[in-house]
Design a protein around this motif. Structure first.
Motif, PDB file in Angstrom:
ATOM      1  N   LYS B 251     -26.200  29.671 -29.688  1.00 39.98           N
ATOM      2  CA  LYS B 251     -26.502  30.263 -28.380  1.00 39.98           C
ATOM      3  C   LYS B 251     -27.943  30.001 -27.928  1.00 39.98           C
ATOM      4  CE  LYS B 251     -23.480  33.857 -27.224  1.00 39.98           C
ATOM      5  NZ  LYS B 251     -23.055  35.194 -27.619  1.00 39.98           N
ATOM      6  N   PRO B 252     -28.931  30.300 -28.804  1.00 42.81           N
ATOM      7  CA  PRO B 252     -30.307  30.063 -28.373  1.00 42.81           C
ATOM      8  C   PRO B 252     -30.541  28.596 -28.056  1.00 42.81           C
ATOM      9  CG  PRO B 252     -30.235  31.231 -30.466  1.00 42.81           C
ATOM     10  CD  PRO B 252     -28.835  30.828 -30.140  1.00 42.81           C
ATOM     11  N   TYR B 254     -28.251  26.455 -27.027  1.00 41.16           N
ATOM     12  CA  TYR B 254     -27.593  26.116 -25.773  1.00 41.16           C
ATOM     13  C   TYR B 254     -28.440  26.571 -24.591  1.00 41.16           C
ATOM     14  CZ  TYR B 254     -23.332  24.714 -28.190  1.00 41.16           C
ATOM     15  OH  TYR B 254     -22.431  24.070 -28.979  1.00 41.16           O
ATOM     16  N   ARG B 255     -29.083  27.743 -24.771  1.00 38.60           N
ATOM     17  CA  ARG B 255     -29.963  28.230 -23.706  1.00 38.60           C
ATOM     18  C   ARG B 255     -31.082  27.231 -23.487  1.00 38.60           C
ATOM     19  NH1 ARG B 255     -29.515  33.554 -25.159  1.00 38.60           N
ATOM     20  NH2 ARG B 255     -31.215  33.402 -26.644  1.00 38.60           N
ATOM     21  N   LEU B 256     -31.662  26.795 -24.626  1.00 38.89           N
ATOM     22  CA  LEU B 256     -32.757  25.834 -24.563  1.00 38.89           C
ATOM     23  C   LEU B 256     -32.288  24.543 -23.914  1.00 38.89           C
ATOM     24  CD1 LEU B 256     -35.702  25.270 -25.578  1.00 38.89           C
ATOM     25  CD2 LEU B 256     -34.646  24.150 -27.521  1.00 38.89           C
ATOM     26  N   ARG B 257     -31.044  24.141 -24.295  1.00 40.71           N
ATOM     27  CA  ARG B 257     -30.510  22.887 -23.764  1.00 40.71           C
ATOM     28  C   ARG B 257     -30.301  22.993 -22.263  1.00 40.71           C
ATOM     29  NH1 ARG B 257     -25.011  20.269 -25.911  1.00 40.71           N
ATOM     30  NH2 ARG B 257     -24.182  21.981 -24.734  1.00 40.71           N
ATOM     31  N   ARG B 258     -29.779  24.169 -21.834  1.00 43.13           N
ATOM     32  CA  ARG B 258     -29.594  24.374 -20.390  1.00 43.13           C
ATOM     33  C   ARG B 258     -30.924  24.249 -19.674  1.00 43.13           C
ATOM     34  NH1 ARG B 258     -25.797  28.088 -21.393  1.00 43.13           N
ATOM     35  NH2 ARG B 258     -27.221  29.836 -21.376  1.00 43.13           N
ATOM     36  N   ALA B 259     -31.937  24.889 -20.282  1.00 38.59           N
ATOM     37  CA  ALA B 259     -33.281  24.840 -19.696  1.00 38.59           C
ATOM     38  C   ALA B 259     -33.756  23.397 -19.614  1.00 38.59           C
ATOM     39  CB  ALA B 259     -34.240  25.672 -20.531  1.00 38.59           C
TER      40      ALA B 259
END
Lengths: 234, 548
Positions: B251-252, B254-259
């Motif tokens: 999850k973290p 993926y968040r970073l990847r989205r960013a």
């Protein structure tokens, strides 16, 4: 001396039994008090077995009931029973003095004699006698010291002896006659009970018997905790 | 590319991390279960040592014994208490409270195995399924003080227990019986029923003795799974599957990847905007300038570039516009010059430093004049005269220029043209002769037009002479003319006048000097020799009637 013997295969047992049947019927020197029957008890490894009881039950005559009031002592010293095994004749009274520094609470749940002497202090005054009027094995314990254990083997015959640390014993004053000689030990494997031998005493002649017992492990409470705290029984 | 690479590395890394965590979790779980068993064992042992309990057991009163077991069960908060004889028969069990007849029978097979273990080790713990429930059981001897019976306590392993442990281990826990015979292989699980079935199917496909880690897919979410053996028995194993969702762990990331994606998109957008801006501020103006330069190269000096920038490009555009203004002005001058003077002269003037003075050159001079133009113009208004004259001069000038002749000047209806100045050609005389012939010819067609307009037809005379004359800029510094001076000029003018002589019947009169120089053959007629005014020697003249 409670040797731990685990499972034996049946072939071994059979062999041992065969060997055990080498006994002698000896008729020797005349003795006004009767013959002495010596017995040697070893385990399956040939080591002497202590606390084995050999009994000679006459088959050719009846045993007269003892007219004497016999009292046997089982003492309590340093949180142990003394002795560990006590063979007695039916009708014997056992006294349980407390020669310890602390109190004890003796009990037995054995069918031959169920009794309980609730917590009682040390001292000679408290004799705490119990009459054993039925034959059988009575296991006694102490309610507040789990490891304390003793056996009272109540017998109908007056002819018996208990082995010493050498596995040796002598049954004295056997009158002439036929006997069933049997072996008993608290740790005897119930699956292979001791043999009964036929013994004849003629002219007060002494004799010898040899017994091999199959000992098994009997779980009981540990007296001292083991390092690591594993295992409550031994 | 980079993102894909980072993705792969991160996911692999996450998996490894989960496996590590799970294997630690597995060890913790086993240890927890062991400790639990040990603790339960100690509790059971403690209770077995209770004198009153022993006392009650030895009464052999079944109802009493059962109630004692029930009491014991409550004391240690267990789920099952059984009293088993040394011969492995059930003497009493809290499972059979309501059915006394069920007791006094042989213990279940699974329990028997545990009993044997207890006989060998003094006590035993096992995981046993009885009546559809799975228990973690503890067996201890009942000592009086010799063993008289076995006391068995059991603690249910169920979803609730695992949910409790899940909070501790931070992983989903499933306990599975690997026995094929088992109708309910999933003993307990923190998963949903459906997911635990999926897990079971996945596990049944692999050799559980060898495979210790696997991935299970629950509706798109991958669960990293670690297998640990909890209990090994005869013919079956009880295993624990610890699982963690890959998505949860990632999850973290993926968040970073989205960013990262957003950042990447923004950067892309910014660079596009920057490129557009650069295109607008640099590329487009440059191409506009290039286009402008091409236009200028084509001679379109009126072209201007419209770039309003305050930078170097703006300055360049301004410079370009100034340049094109300058060029236009120059072009205007040249154009005007071309109209005032003949194009070659204008060109010559513009090319060189304009100087007074001239050079001696051989030049063929052509003079043409309209016969009786004074008489013609008398019947016309000045405007009509000018129109007629302009028609005539335009036509004639075109012919002269076609042959490379330079119109020196118009003198009323007369035209003076030069061949050989300021630039000379080897066939200058031929050019002059051909011009004259064409002019005569062109006039006859022009006359038709003139007659249509209601005017009288025109007639012309042409005189041609070749001579060495002085050619150059004459006049003052502020006002000058490019012209030729010399006798040859007068001779040409004189020859033109001679065409008026009826005897000659000639429209074009050429001097022998010109004919000698000419290369092509012409229809000529000798007209004899004449003395030209201002000249002492006679010159031979010829009428030019046409081409051969």
């Amino acid at each position: 001396m409670r040797n731990c013997i685990k499972k034996n295969n049946y072939f071994m047992i059979f062999t041992e039994i065969t060997i055990s049947f080498f006994f002698f019927i000896v008729v020797l020197v005349s003795n006004c008090y009767g013959a002495n029957l010596k017995a040697l008890v070893t385990d399956t490894e040939g080591k002497p077995v202590e606390f084995a009881v050999v009994t000679a039950t006459p088959t050719s005559f009846t045993v007269k009931e003892s007219k004497h009031q016999v009292t046997v002592i089982i003492d309590q010293v340093d949180k142990e029973f003394i002795d560990y095994v006590t063979p007695i004749q039916v009708g014997t009274t056992v006294s349980f003095p407390n020669n310890d520094k602390i109190r004890h609470h003796i009990y037995s749940f054995s069918p031959a004699k169920t009794f309980e002497i609730p917590l009682y202090p040390p001292g000679v005054k408290a004799e705490n006698k119990v009459l054993f009027d039925k034959p059988g094995v009575v296991v006694i314990g102490c309610n507040i010291h789990d490891w304390m254990k003793a056996y009272i083997y109540v017998l109908e015959t007056p002819y018996f002896a208990r082995s010493d640390s050498q596995g040796k014993m002598t049954i004295n004053n056997l009158p002439d006659g036929q006997y069933d000689v049997a072996i008993w030990h608290p740790n005897q494997d119930p699956k292979s009970p001791g043999q009964t031998m036929k013994v004849s005493v003629v002219n007060n002649k002494d004799g010898d018997v040899k017994f091999t017992v199959h000992l098994t492990h009997q779980w009981s409470s540990r007296r001292a905790p083991v390092l690591g705290g594993v295992g409550l029984y031994h | 590319m980079t993102i894909v690479f980072i993705d792969t590395v991160t996911i692999d890394n996450a998996k490894t991390q989960i496996y590590e965590n799970l294997s630690i979790g597995g060890r913790v779980f086993i240890e927890l279960m062991l400790r639990r068993a040990r603790q339960l064992g100690q509790m059971t042992h403690l209770l077995s040592m209770d004198f009153a309990f022993k006392n009650a057991i030895t009464t052999s009163d079944h109802e009493t014994i059962l109630s004692v077991l029930e009491n014991l069960k409550i004391r240690i908060n267990s789920h099952l208490v059984m009293l088993i004889s040394l011969e492995h028969t059930v003497l009493a069990s809290t499972m059979h409270l309501n059915n006394v007849n069920d007791t006094m029978q042989q213990v279940p097979e699974a329990l028997s195995e545990a009993l044997t273990e207890a006989e060998n080790h003094g006590e035993a713990s096992a995981i046993v399924t009885m009546d559809g429930k799975t228990y973690q059981i503890i067996i201890v001897p009942l000592l009086a003080p010799d063993p008289i019976d076995w006391l068995c306590t059991g603690f249910v392993i169920d979803d609730a227990l695992l949910s409790e442990l899940k909070n501790f281990i931070l992983a989903d826990i499933s306990i599975i019986n690997t026995s094929r015979k088992e109708s309910q292989p999933v003993i307990a699980s923190t998963l949903t029923k459906q997911d635990s079935q999926t897990l079971l199917q996945t596990i049944s496909k692999v050799d559980i003795k060898k495979v210790k880690t696997l991935e299970v897919n629950y509706g798109g979410d991958k669960y990293v799974t670690a297998i640990t053996t909890l209990h090994n028995a005869n013919g079956y194993s009880i295993i624990t599957a610890l699982q963690r969702s890959l998505n949860d762990v990632l999850k973290p990331f993926y968040r970073l990847r989205r960013a990262l994606y957003v950042f990447f998109a923004l950067t892309l957008l910014l660079s596009i905007l920057a490129s557009l801006r650069i295109a607008r501020t640099v590329t487009k103006p440059v191409s506009t300038l290039v286009e402008g330069v091409r236009e200028i190269a084509k001679g379109i000096y009126t072209h201007r570039v419209e770039i309003r920038h305050r930078d170097e490009i703006g300055e360049l555009a301004e410079a370009f516009n100034s340049m094109s203004i300058g060029l236009e002005e120059k072009e205007l001058v040249a154009d005007l010059l071309g109209k005032v003077v003949s194009a070659p002269i204008a060109h010559e003037l513009l090319k060189k430093q304009v100087e007074l003075g001239g050079e001696e050159r051989e030049v063929t001079i052509l003079f043409s004049d309209i016969r009786n133009f004074t008489t013609i113009s008398e019947n016309l208004t000045p405007k009509e005269t000018l129109r007629l004259l302009n028609m005539y001069i335009t036509e004639m000038s075109a012919i002269i220029e076609k042959y490379g002749g330079v119109i020196d000047k118009y003198i009323g209806d007369a035209i003076m043209a030069l061949y050989g100045a300021p630039i000379g050609n080897p066939d200058d005389t031929d050019r002059a002769l051909n011009s004259a012939l064409d002019m005569v010819e062109a006039l006859s067609s022009l006359n038709k037009e003139i007659e249509q307009m209601g005017f009288l037809p025109l007639d012309i005379g042409i005189g041609i002479n070749t001579d060495i004359v002085l050619a150059g800029n004459m006049g003052s510094k502020s006002r000058l003319n490019y012209t030729v001076i010399g006798d040859g000029v007068n001779v040409a003018s004189r020859l033109e006048t001679l065409t008026k002589n009826e005897e000659f019947k000639a429209k074009i009169i050429v001097s022998s000097a010109t004919l000698i120089k000419s290369i092509a053959d012409y229809l000529i007629r000798p007209l004899g020799s004449v003395v030209v005014k201002g000249k002492t020697e006679k010159i031979t003249i010829y009428a030019l009637d046409g081409r051969k």
